[in-house]
Motif scaffolding. Sequence first.
Motif, PDB file in Angstrom:
ATOM      1  N   THR A 152      43.606  28.090  44.653  1.00 35.40           N
ATOM      2  CA  THR A 152      44.535  28.994  43.161  1.00 35.40           C
ATOM      3  C   THR A 152      45.423  30.152  43.982  1.00 35.40           C
ATOM      4  O   THR A 152      46.456  30.893  43.853  1.00 35.40           O
ATOM      5  CB  THR A 152      43.812  28.723  42.520  1.00 35.40           C
ATOM      6  OG1 THR A 152      43.560  27.571  41.553  1.00 35.40           O
ATOM      7  CG2 THR A 152      44.583  29.643  41.570  1.00 35.40           C
ATOM      8  N   ARG A 153      44.559  31.470  44.833  1.00 42.79           N
ATOM      9  CA  ARG A 153      44.533  31.552  45.429  1.00 42.79           C
ATOM     10  C   ARG A 153      46.406  32.001  46.317  1.00 42.79           C
ATOM     11  O   ARG A 153      46.481  32.883  46.345  1.00 42.79           O
ATOM     12  CB  ARG A 153      43.623  32.999  46.412  1.00 42.79           C
ATOM     13  CG  ARG A 153      42.024  32.811  45.982  1.00 42.79           C
ATOM     14  CD  ARG A 153      41.595  34.549  46.275  1.00 42.79           C
ATOM     15  NE  ARG A 153      42.255  35.186  46.631  1.00 42.79           N
ATOM     16  CZ  ARG A 153      41.755  36.304  47.355  1.00 42.79           C
ATOM     17  NH1 ARG A 153      41.776  35.956  48.522  1.00 42.79           N
ATOM     18  NH2 ARG A 153      42.310  37.278  47.453  1.00 42.79           N
ATOM     19  N   PHE A 235      34.482  42.833  48.636  1.00 44.98           N
ATOM     20  CA  PHE A 235      35.886  41.982  50.505  1.00 44.98           C
ATOM     21  C   PHE A 235      36.777  40.918  49.169  1.00 44.98           C
ATOM     22  O   PHE A 235      37.673  41.451  49.595  1.00 44.98           O
ATOM     23  CB  PHE A 235      34.399  40.832  50.142  1.00 44.98           C
ATOM     24  CG  PHE A 235      34.615  39.803  51.069  1.00 44.98           C
ATOM     25  CD1 PHE A 235      34.766  39.927  52.903  1.00 44.98           C
ATOM     26  CD2 PHE A 235      35.150  39.515  50.838  1.00 44.98           C
ATOM     27  CE1 PHE A 235      35.805  39.152  53.635  1.00 44.98           C
ATOM     28  CE2 PHE A 235      35.833  37.817  51.731  1.00 44.98           C
ATOM     29  CZ  PHE A 235      36.320  37.605  53.023  1.00 44.98           C
ATOM     30  N   VAL A 236      36.625  40.761  48.295  1.00 45.18           N
ATOM     31  CA  VAL A 236      38.039  40.212  47.082  1.00 45.18           C
ATOM     32  C   VAL A 236      38.623  40.938  47.838  1.00 45.18           C
ATOM     33  O   VAL A 236      39.898  40.707  47.111  1.00 45.18           O
ATOM     34  CB  VAL A 236      37.100  39.465  46.152  1.00 45.18           C
ATOM     35  CG1 VAL A 236      36.293  38.451  46.975  1.00 45.18           C
ATOM     36  CG2 VAL A 236      36.890  40.148  45.095  1.00 45.18           C
ATOM     37  N   GLU A 241      44.608  35.018  51.005  1.00 42.75           N
ATOM     38  CA  GLU A 241      44.869  34.436  50.449  1.00 42.75           C
ATOM     39  C   GLU A 241      44.740  33.145  50.433  1.00 42.75           C
ATOM     40  O   GLU A 241      43.878  32.247  49.782  1.00 42.75           O
ATOM     41  CB  GLU A 241      46.173  34.860  49.065  1.00 42.75           C
ATOM     42  CG  GLU A 241      46.075  35.493  48.406  1.00 42.75           C
ATOM     43  CD  GLU A 241      47.611  35.752  48.028  1.00 42.75           C
ATOM     44  OE1 GLU A 241      48.287  35.121  48.396  1.00 42.75           O
ATOM     45  OE2 GLU A 241      47.661  36.951  47.486  1.00 42.75           O
ATOM     46  N   ASP A 242      44.244  33.063  52.051  1.00 45.76           N
ATOM     47  CA  ASP A 242      43.876  31.674  52.638  1.00 45.76           C
ATOM     48  C   ASP A 242      41.979  31.694  52.371  1.00 45.76           C
ATOM     49  O   ASP A 242      41.371  30.312  52.492  1.00 45.76           O
ATOM     50  CB  ASP A 242      44.211  31.017  53.352  1.00 45.76           C
ATOM     51  CG  ASP A 242      44.108  32.332  54.758  1.00 45.76           C
ATOM     52  OD1 ASP A 242      43.248  33.390  54.787  1.00 45.76           O
ATOM     53  OD2 ASP A 242      44.307  32.379  56.584  1.00 45.76           O
ATOM     54  N   ILE A 243      41.499  32.597  52.406  1.00 42.86           N
ATOM     55  CA  ILE A 243      39.810  32.826  51.575  1.00 42.86           C
ATOM     56  C   ILE A 243      39.742  32.110  50.303  1.00 42.86           C
ATOM     57  O   ILE A 243      40.145  33.723  49.350  1.00 42.86           O
ATOM     58  CB  ILE A 243      39.669  34.500  52.168  1.00 42.86           C
ATOM     59  CG1 ILE A 243      39.468  33.864  53.475  1.00 42.86           C
ATOM     60  CG2 ILE A 243      37.772  34.244  51.996  1.00 42.86           C
ATOM     61  CD1 ILE A 243      38.737  35.129  54.395  1.00 42.86           C
ATOM     62  N   VAL A 272      31.798  29.245  49.887  1.00 39.07           N
ATOM     63  CA  VAL A 272      33.388  30.336  50.803  1.00 39.07           C
ATOM     64  C   VAL A 272      33.944  28.957  51.425  1.00 39.07           C
ATOM     65  O   VAL A 272      33.743  27.726  51.817  1.00 39.07           O
ATOM     66  CB  VAL A 272      32.454  30.670  51.736  1.00 39.07           C
ATOM     67  CG1 VAL A 272      33.370  31.262  52.626  1.00 39.07           C
ATOM     68  CG2 VAL A 272      31.406  31.510  51.753  1.00 39.07           C
ATOM     69  N   PHE A 273      35.438  29.191  51.128  1.00 38.85           N
ATOM     70  CA  PHE A 273      36.365  28.355  51.665  1.00 38.85           C
ATOM     71  C   PHE A 273      37.464  29.155  52.223  1.00 38.85           C
ATOM     72  O   PHE A 273      38.300  29.879  52.055  1.00 38.85           O
ATOM     73  CB  PHE A 273      37.168  27.933  50.210  1.00 38.85           C
ATOM     74  CG  PHE A 273      38.174  26.987  50.405  1.00 38.85           C
ATOM     75  CD1 PHE A 273      38.429  25.327  50.603  1.00 38.85           C
ATOM     76  CD2 PHE A 273      39.609  27.344  50.160  1.00 38.85           C
ATOM     77  CE1 PHE A 273      39.002  24.897  51.034  1.00 38.85           C
ATOM     78  CE2 PHE A 273      40.439  26.765  50.785  1.00 38.85           C
ATOM     79  CZ  PHE A 273      40.485  25.544  50.833  1.00 38.85           C
ATOM     80  N   PHE A 274      37.742  28.739  53.394  1.00 36.42           N
ATOM     81  CA  PHE A 274      39.238  29.304  54.331  1.00 36.42           C
ATOM     82  C   PHE A 274      40.020  27.707  55.085  1.00 36.42           C
ATOM     83  O   PHE A 274      39.094  27.278  55.667  1.00 36.42           O
ATOM     84  CB  PHE A 274      38.079  29.566  55.243  1.00 36.42           C
ATOM     85  CG  PHE A 274      39.497  30.818  56.648  1.00 36.42           C
ATOM     86  CD1 PHE A 274      40.455  31.559  56.602  1.00 36.42           C
ATOM     87  CD2 PHE A 274      38.713  29.477  57.792  1.00 36.42           C
ATOM     88  CE1 PHE A 274      41.368  31.529  57.212  1.00 36.42           C
ATOM     89  CE2 PHE A 274      40.268  29.659  58.128  1.00 36.42           C
ATOM     90  CZ  PHE A 274      40.906  31.610  58.698  1.00 36.42           C
ATOM     91  N   SER A 275      40.759  27.845  54.084  1.00 33.95           N
ATOM     92  CA  SER A 275      41.741  27.278  54.469  1.00 33.95           C
ATOM     93  C   SER A 275      42.585  26.985  55.826  1.00 33.95           C
ATOM     94  O   SER A 275      43.105  25.955  55.968  1.00 33.95           O
ATOM     95  CB  SER A 275      42.891  26.768  53.282  1.00 33.95           C
ATOM     96  OG  SER A 275      43.804  27.850  53.326  1.00 33.95           O
TER      97      SER A 275
END
Length: 460
Positions: A152-153, A235-236, A241-243, A272-275
């Motif tokens: 979504t980010r 941090f956020v 936005e890919d994190i 944690v998600f990193f695309s």
Amino acid sequence: MKTLARKSAGHLKDKISGQVILPGEGGYDDARRIWNAMIDRRPAVIVRCAGAEDVQYSVAFARDHGLEISIRGAGHNIAGNAVCDNGLMIDLSGMKAVRVDADKARALVQPGATLNDVDRATQAHGLATPVGINSTTGIAGLTLGGGFGWLTRQYGLTVDNLVSAEIVTADGALIGASEEDNADLYWAIRGGGGNFGVVTRFEFRLHPVGPEVTAGLMVFPFDQAREVLRAYREFVMSAPEDINVWVVLRKAPPLAFLPAEVHGREILALAVFFSGDPQTAQRRVEPLRSFGKLHGAHVGVQPYVNWQQAFDPLLTPGARNYWKSHNFIELSEGALDAIIEFGGKLPTAQCEIFLGLISGAANRIPPDATAYRHRDTKFVLNVHGRWDHPVDDKRCMAWAREFFQASTPYASAGAYVNFMTADEGDRIAAAYGSNYPRLARIKRKYDPGNLFHMNQNIQP
Ligand SMILES: Cc1cc2nc3c(=O)[nH]c(=O)nc-3n(C[C@H](O)[C@H](O)[C@H](O)COP(=O)(O)OP(=O)(O)OC[C@H]3O[C@@H](n4cnc5c(N)ncnc54)[C@H](O)[C@@H]3O)c2cc1C
């Protein structure tokens, strides 16, 4: 319980290509069972639709026989609106086809598809659309309320990627909704839930994703929750936005990468998600490790489809669930106080506090561009009251309600309709805010008699 006259039921069975199930017939109890075991309702008839024509006929039949209508996608909605007492349940769970046009980066999706059905079909082409984080959730209910998850980010809400839909309206017509076709309806279904008709087909915009992503959990001791949450907040604010990183407070499940003595104890986990490029992933997610002294971490490269199922074991159907939810524009110290206080008194091993991160692309859309209007929301707090036995109903619901009250002063006024329980009808106006009058006008046009009212209802 109301029963359908034998003649009417016979007539319905003759007309429907799918399956018509009456009380007492085989499959009735399975078909009326939904994700939240608190809901135990008995429809007069269940129509397992095979296609849009079955939906059209069911809507007309229910209307003509004065039967309540409920609409079931994958049956995940916490309020239990998928199933009604004494009415006609339109069960779409058999309509699950997903067709991908990779060249155009579009997917045509039937309304009974789960997120896993959508992810698997789109990921076969290295594509995806933003959806939720539990793969057994239905695409239909999720989309119609907004829909957010790991992507979504970067790519916005699920509704921000809805290009068109086909809908059976209260008069039984099958019509299109898009920028060009019934644009008012297209606006309304992007957040307005099941108020406007039964969607029989969604068209989504797709984006290149994975198929491998970097994702996993970093688990910290609960007594470090405040410093981890403060570091997370920092941090956020500037994270690319890919994190995407969500926070989960719960009792530790018996995960292999955690020491045995941590199992069952309160913890704070960062999901944690990193695309982006896996080569750079370690460097990009490394700072998160230093937020506290880790109990353990398990972050690595994996198929996106697998990560989308990572939380499924904690969110299985069949438990009793009572949820509360708030939107936040910022995480103030007061919000952290409430999260830590209630994270420290979880009433069962299944109860948890989820803090989802929205922000990014979802925040760049004007609040009146879609019925979903919370474009300033950065975080969504979801209080999962979850337990197995009715004897625990009172204390688990009390925990969720007290936490909701304690965190209210720090939340924004909005609400996410997809997380609302059946007793939160008074929050619907807040959920739509200044978009409500326009939604009511569109409801008057497409469903003046409020035929579709088993939902977070917009009054015509
Ligand atoms: C374990 C779990 C995890 C979740 N995670 C997320 C998440 O990460 N992100 C997120 O955004 N949400 C999440 N949700 C919330 C989810 O979006 C809602 O529960 C949603 O309503 C589920 O859709 P469904 O089709 O499974 O539900 P159902 O219960 O089948 O349907 C819900 C309602 O949607 C309407 N509806 C369904 N299908 C149609 C249709 N075809 N046409 C018209 N109306 C229809 C009806 O009013 C129906 O009552 C989660 C829910 C659960 C239980």
